[in-house]
Design a protein around this motif. Structure first.
Motif, PDB file in Angstrom:
ATOM      1  N   ASP A  70     -62.294  97.847 126.651  1.00 54.78           N
ATOM      2  CA  ASP A  70     -61.507  96.608 126.524  1.00 54.78           C
ATOM      3  C   ASP A  70     -61.129  96.332 125.071  1.00 54.78           C
ATOM      4  OD1 ASP A  70     -61.690  96.269 129.221  1.00 54.78           O
ATOM      5  OD2 ASP A  70     -63.291  94.761 129.153  1.00 54.78           O
ATOM      6  N   TYR A  71     -62.073  96.569 124.150  1.00 56.62           N
ATOM      7  CA  TYR A  71     -61.794  96.321 122.726  1.00 56.62           C
ATOM      8  C   TYR A  71     -60.731  97.288 122.211  1.00 56.62           C
ATOM      9  CZ  TYR A  71     -62.624  95.585 117.742  1.00 56.62           C
ATOM     10  OH  TYR A  71     -62.480  95.301 116.402  1.00 56.62           O
ATOM     11  N   ASP A  72     -60.869  98.569 122.564  1.00 58.91           N
ATOM     12  CA  ASP A  72     -59.895  99.569 122.103  1.00 58.91           C
ATOM     13  C   ASP A  72     -58.502  99.248 122.638  1.00 58.91           C
ATOM     14  OD1 ASP A  72     -61.889 100.889 120.765  1.00 58.91           O
ATOM     15  OD2 ASP A  72     -62.171 102.444 122.290  1.00 58.91           O
ATOM     16  N   LYS A  73     -58.436  98.778 123.872  1.00 65.15           N
ATOM     17  CA  LYS A  73     -57.138  98.431 124.451  1.00 65.15           C
ATOM     18  C   LYS A  73     -56.493  97.280 123.680  1.00 65.15           C
ATOM     19  CE  LYS A  73     -55.048  96.864 128.783  1.00 65.15           C
ATOM     20  NZ  LYS A  73     -55.302  96.495 130.208  1.00 65.15           N
ATOM     21  N   ALA A  74     -57.287  96.247 123.367  1.00 59.85           N
ATOM     22  CA  ALA A  74     -56.753  95.097 122.629  1.00 59.85           C
ATOM     23  C   ALA A  74     -56.306  95.509 121.230  1.00 59.85           C
ATOM     24  CB  ALA A  74     -57.821  94.004 122.547  1.00 59.85           C
ATOM     25  N   MET A  75     -57.105  96.342 120.552  1.00 62.76           N
ATOM     26  CA  MET A  75     -56.753  96.761 119.190  1.00 62.76           C
ATOM     27  C   MET A  75     -55.535  97.666 119.175  1.00 62.76           C
ATOM     28  SD  MET A  75     -58.594  95.079 117.233  1.00 62.76           S
ATOM     29  CE  MET A  75     -57.994  95.876 115.758  1.00 62.76           C
ATOM     30  N   ALA A  76     -55.351  98.444 120.255  1.00 56.22           N
ATOM     31  CA  ALA A  76     -54.151  99.282 120.332  1.00 56.22           C
ATOM     32  C   ALA A  76     -52.905  98.406 120.361  1.00 56.22           C
ATOM     33  CB  ALA A  76     -54.215 100.173 121.573  1.00 56.22           C
ATOM     34  N   LEU A  77     -52.972  97.289 121.075  1.00 52.82           N
ATOM     35  CA  LEU A  77     -51.842  96.352 121.102  1.00 52.82           C
ATOM     36  C   LEU A  77     -51.618  95.727 119.729  1.00 52.82           C
ATOM     37  CD1 LEU A  77     -52.669  94.592 124.509  1.00 52.82           C
ATOM     38  CD2 LEU A  77     -50.785  96.185 124.054  1.00 52.82           C
ATOM     39  N   PHE A  78     -52.716  95.424 119.031  1.00 55.76           N
ATOM     40  CA  PHE A  78     -52.592  94.826 117.694  1.00 55.76           C
ATOM     41  C   PHE A  78     -51.934  95.810 116.727  1.00 55.76           C
ATOM     42  CE2 PHE A  78     -53.846  93.470 113.506  1.00 55.76           C
ATOM     43  CZ  PHE A  78     -53.824  92.083 113.578  1.00 55.76           C
ATOM     44  N   ARG A  79     -52.344  97.069 116.785  1.00 55.00           N
ATOM     45  CA  ARG A  79     -51.771  98.072 115.866  1.00 55.00           C
ATOM     46  C   ARG A  79     -50.297  98.308 116.153  1.00 55.00           C
ATOM     47  NH1 ARG A  79     -56.670 100.606 117.442  1.00 55.00           N
ATOM     48  NH2 ARG A  79     -58.278 100.416 115.832  1.00 55.00           N
ATOM     49  N   GLN A  80     -49.890  98.063 117.399  1.00 57.29           N
ATOM     50  CA  GLN A  80     -48.476  98.191 117.750  1.00 57.29           C
ATOM     51  C   GLN A  80     -47.673  96.950 117.361  1.00 57.29           C
ATOM     52  OE1 GLN A  80     -48.583  98.920 121.978  1.00 57.29           O
ATOM     53  NE2 GLN A  80     -49.730 100.840 121.765  1.00 57.29           N
ATOM     54  N   SER A  81     -48.351  95.998 116.683  1.00 57.41           N
ATOM     55  CA  SER A  81     -47.731  94.720 116.274  1.00 57.41           C
ATOM     56  C   SER A  81     -47.289  93.890 117.475  1.00 57.41           C
ATOM     57  CB  SER A  81     -46.533  94.972 115.334  1.00 57.41           C
ATOM     58  OG  SER A  81     -46.978  95.644 114.168  1.00 57.41           O
ATOM     59  N   ASN A  82     -47.883  94.171 118.628  1.00 58.63           N
ATOM     60  CA  ASN A  82     -47.624  93.360 119.822  1.00 58.63           C
ATOM     61  C   ASN A  82     -48.654  92.228 119.801  1.00 58.63           C
ATOM     62  OD1 ASN A  82     -47.024  92.280 122.296  1.00 58.63           O
ATOM     63  ND2 ASN A  82     -47.183  94.203 123.443  1.00 58.63           N
ATOM     64  N   PHE A  83     -48.423  91.251 118.892  1.00 56.68           N
ATOM     65  CA  PHE A  83     -49.447  90.239 118.628  1.00 56.68           C
ATOM     66  C   PHE A  83     -49.668  89.285 119.808  1.00 56.68           C
ATOM     67  CE2 PHE A  83     -47.724  91.286 114.321  1.00 56.68           C
ATOM     68  CZ  PHE A  83     -48.835  91.983 113.893  1.00 56.68           C
ATOM     69  N   THR A  84     -48.625  89.047 120.571  1.00 52.16           N
ATOM     70  CA  THR A  84     -48.800  88.158 121.733  1.00 52.16           C
ATOM     71  C   THR A  84     -49.743  88.784 122.761  1.00 52.16           C
ATOM     72  OG1 THR A  84     -46.581  87.237 121.408  1.00 52.16           O
ATOM     73  CG2 THR A  84     -47.598  86.947 123.592  1.00 52.16           C
ATOM     74  N   ALA A  85     -49.492  90.053 123.096  1.00 54.98           N
ATOM     75  CA  ALA A  85     -50.355  90.753 124.054  1.00 54.98           C
ATOM     76  C   ALA A  85     -51.744  90.972 123.471  1.00 54.98           C
ATOM     77  CB  ALA A  85     -49.723  92.084 124.448  1.00 54.98           C
ATOM     78  N   ALA A  86     -51.803  91.265 122.156  1.00 63.56           N
ATOM     79  CA  ALA A  86     -53.098  91.479 121.506  1.00 63.56           C
ATOM     80  C   ALA A  86     -53.913  90.192 121.530  1.00 63.56           C
ATOM     81  CB  ALA A  86     -52.889  91.954 120.078  1.00 63.56           C
ATOM     82  N   GLN A  87     -53.264  89.055 121.268  1.00 64.12           N
ATOM     83  CA  GLN A  87     -53.971  87.777 121.310  1.00 64.12           C
ATOM     84  C   GLN A  87     -54.562  87.528 122.696  1.00 64.12           C
ATOM     85  OE1 GLN A  87     -51.753  84.338 119.902  1.00 64.12           O
ATOM     86  NE2 GLN A  87     -52.874  82.964 121.280  1.00 64.12           N
ATOM     87  N   SER A  88     -53.772  87.778 123.735  1.00 65.72           N
ATOM     88  CA  SER A  88     -54.249  87.568 125.099  1.00 65.72           C
ATOM     89  C   SER A  88     -55.419  88.505 125.426  1.00 65.72           C
ATOM     90  CB  SER A  88     -53.105  87.798 126.089  1.00 65.72           C
ATOM     91  OG  SER A  88     -53.555  87.666 127.418  1.00 65.72           O
ATOM     92  N   ALA A  89     -55.296  89.755 124.997  1.00 61.55           N
ATOM     93  CA  ALA A  89     -56.347  90.739 125.292  1.00 61.55           C
ATOM     94  C   ALA A  89     -57.636  90.406 124.550  1.00 61.55           C
ATOM     95  CB  ALA A  89     -55.866  92.136 124.925  1.00 61.55           C
ATOM     96  N   LEU A  90     -57.518  89.948 123.274  1.00 67.01           N
ATOM     97  CA  LEU A  90     -58.710  89.620 122.495  1.00 67.01           C
ATOM     98  C   LEU A  90     -59.365  88.338 123.008  1.00 67.01           C
ATOM     99  CD1 LEU A  90     -57.323  90.593 118.991  1.00 67.01           C
ATOM    100  CD2 LEU A  90     -59.302  91.618 120.128  1.00 67.01           C
ATOM    101  N   GLU A  91     -58.562  87.359 123.415  1.00 65.83           N
ATOM    102  CA  GLU A  91     -59.134  86.150 124.012  1.00 65.83           C
ATOM    103  C   GLU A  91     -59.912  86.492 125.295  1.00 65.83           C
ATOM    104  OE1 GLU A  91     -55.840  82.796 122.565  1.00 65.83           O
ATOM    105  OE2 GLU A  91     -55.652  83.796 124.515  1.00 65.83           O
ATOM    106  N   SER A  92     -59.328  87.372 126.100  1.00 63.31           N
ATOM    107  CA  SER A  92     -59.996  87.793 127.332  1.00 63.31           C
ATOM    108  C   SER A  92     -61.277  88.556 127.015  1.00 63.31           C
ATOM    109  CB  SER A  92     -59.050  88.680 128.152  1.00 63.31           C
ATOM    110  OG  SER A  92     -59.693  89.167 129.300  1.00 63.31           O
ATOM    111  N   PHE A  93     -61.256  89.364 125.963  1.00 61.02           N
ATOM    112  CA  PHE A  93     -62.448  90.130 125.586  1.00 61.02           C
ATOM    113  C   PHE A  93     -63.590  89.197 125.204  1.00 61.02           C
ATOM    114  CE2 PHE A  93     -65.282  92.081 122.577  1.00 61.02           C
ATOM    115  CZ  PHE A  93     -65.558  93.313 123.151  1.00 61.02           C
TER     116      PHE A  93
END
Length: 269
Positions: free
Chosen positions: A151-174
Motif C-alpha cells: 500500500d505504501y509503495d503504491k501511494a509513493m508511486a503516485l506521488f513520484r508521478q506528481s499525481n498529488f490528488t491520487a497520492a493524497q487519497s492513497a496516503l490518507e487511506s494508508f
C-alpha cells in the motif's frame, strides 16, 4: 487284477472238475461201445463250453467291475480337479480384486500426498504474505507486513508521478488502514507534502505537526518543521513562520535543513 486272477482260478477249477467227472464215461466207452463214447464226448464238450462260458462271463464281469471302479475313480478325480480349478479361479479373482484395491489405495495415497503438499505450499505462501519483512524507510530499517509495504509503495508511486490528488487519497487511506505501521511517520510527511501541493495548507500543517509529535527524532522531522514554516508563509502568518524557523534551528542545529531555515529567516527579517 486281483478279481481277474480269482476269475481265472475259478475257471481252472471248473475244468478240473469237468475232466474228473468224465473219467467214468470214458471208462464206460472203452467197454460199452461207440455210442456211449460219443455221448461221453458230447457231454464233455458241453461241460467244456459251459465252463468256457462261465469263465468268459467271470472275466467280463471282472473287467466290467474294474471299468466301473476306474470310471468312478476318474469321475471323482475329475470332480476334485474341477473343484480345485474353481478354488484357483476364485483365488485369482480375489487376488486381482485385492491388487486392484491396493493400486487404488496407492493412487489415492499419492493424490492425497500431492494435495497435502499443495495445501502446505499454499499455506506457506499465504503465511509469507503476512510475515513481516525488513524495509528501509527514510534511512531506517524497520519490519513491516507485506500488505503495508504494498500500500505504501503504491501511494509513493503516485506521488513520484506528481499525481498529488491520487497520492493524497492513497496516503490518507494508508494512515487510516495501517495506523500502527512503522511507515506512518513517513506517510504523514509525504501526505503533508501532497496536501501542500494541492494547496490544502491547514490539513498539510496538521499532518506535519502529527509527525513531529509522534517522532521528533525522525530523519525528516527538520524538513517537516521547514514545511510548517512554508505553510505559515502561504497563509501570510509571518510571525508564526519566523518562530517555526527559529525553533527548527534550535532543535536541529546540525541538520542541513537548519542552513535553509537560517537563509529563509534572514529574508523574512
Amino acid at each position: 487284477m486281483k478279481s481277474l486272477r480269482s476269475g481265472w482260478h475259478l475257471a481252472f477249477m471248473a475244468m478240473i472238475a469237468a475232466v474228473a467227472g468224465l473219467s467214468n464215461p470214458v471208462q464206460a466207452a472203452l467197454f460199452g461201445g461207440d455210442d456211449e463214447a460219443r455221448r461221453a464226448i458230447l457231454e464233455l464238450r458241453q461241460r467244456l463250453e459251459q465252463s468256457q462260458n462261465a469263465t468268459r462271463l467271470l472275466i467280463e464281469q471282472s473287467v466290467q467291475s474294474q471299468n466301473q471302479t476306474q470310471n468312478q475313480a476318474i469321475a471323482q478325480l475329475r470332480s476334485a480337479l474341477l473343484d480345485l480349478q474353481g478354488q484357483i479361479d476364485r483365488l485369482k479373482s480375489e487376488l486381482a480384486l485385492s491388487l486392484g484395491e491396493q493400486e487404488r489405495l496407492a493412487r489415492d495415497l499419492t493424490e492425497l500426498q500431492l494435495r497435502q503438499k499443495d495445501v502446505l505450499s499454499t499455506v506457506e505462501d499465504r503465511l509469507r504474505r503476512f510475515e513481516p519483512v525488513p524495509v528501509t524507510i527514510d534511512g531506517r530499517v524497520v519490519m513491516v507486513e507485506p500488505a503495508e509495504k504494498a500500500d505504501y509503495d503504491k501511494a509513493m508511486a503516485l506521488f513520484r508521478q506528481s499525481n498529488f490528488t491520487a497520492a493524497q487519497s492513497a496516503l490518507e487511506s494508508f494512515v487510516l488502514r495501517h495506523g500502527t505501521s512503522a511507515y506512518v511517520p513517513s506517510a504523514l510527511f509525504w501526505l503533508g507534502n501532497a496536501q501542500y501541493a494541492n494547496k490544502a495548507y491547514k490539513e498539510s500543517m496538521g499532518n506535519f505537526q502529527k509527525l513531529l509529535s509522534m517522532a521528533p527524532q525522525h530523519p525528516r522531522a527538520a524538513e517537516a518543521m521547514l514545511a510548517i514554516a512554508n505553510v505559515h508563509i502561504e497563509l501570510k502568518d509571518m510571525d508564526s513562520a519566523r518562530r517555526t524557523l527559529e525553533d527548527l534551528i534550535a532543535a536541529y542545529p546540525r541538520d542541513d535543513t537548519a542552513v535553509t531555515a537560517r537563509q529563509r529567516l534572514n529574508r523574512l527579517q
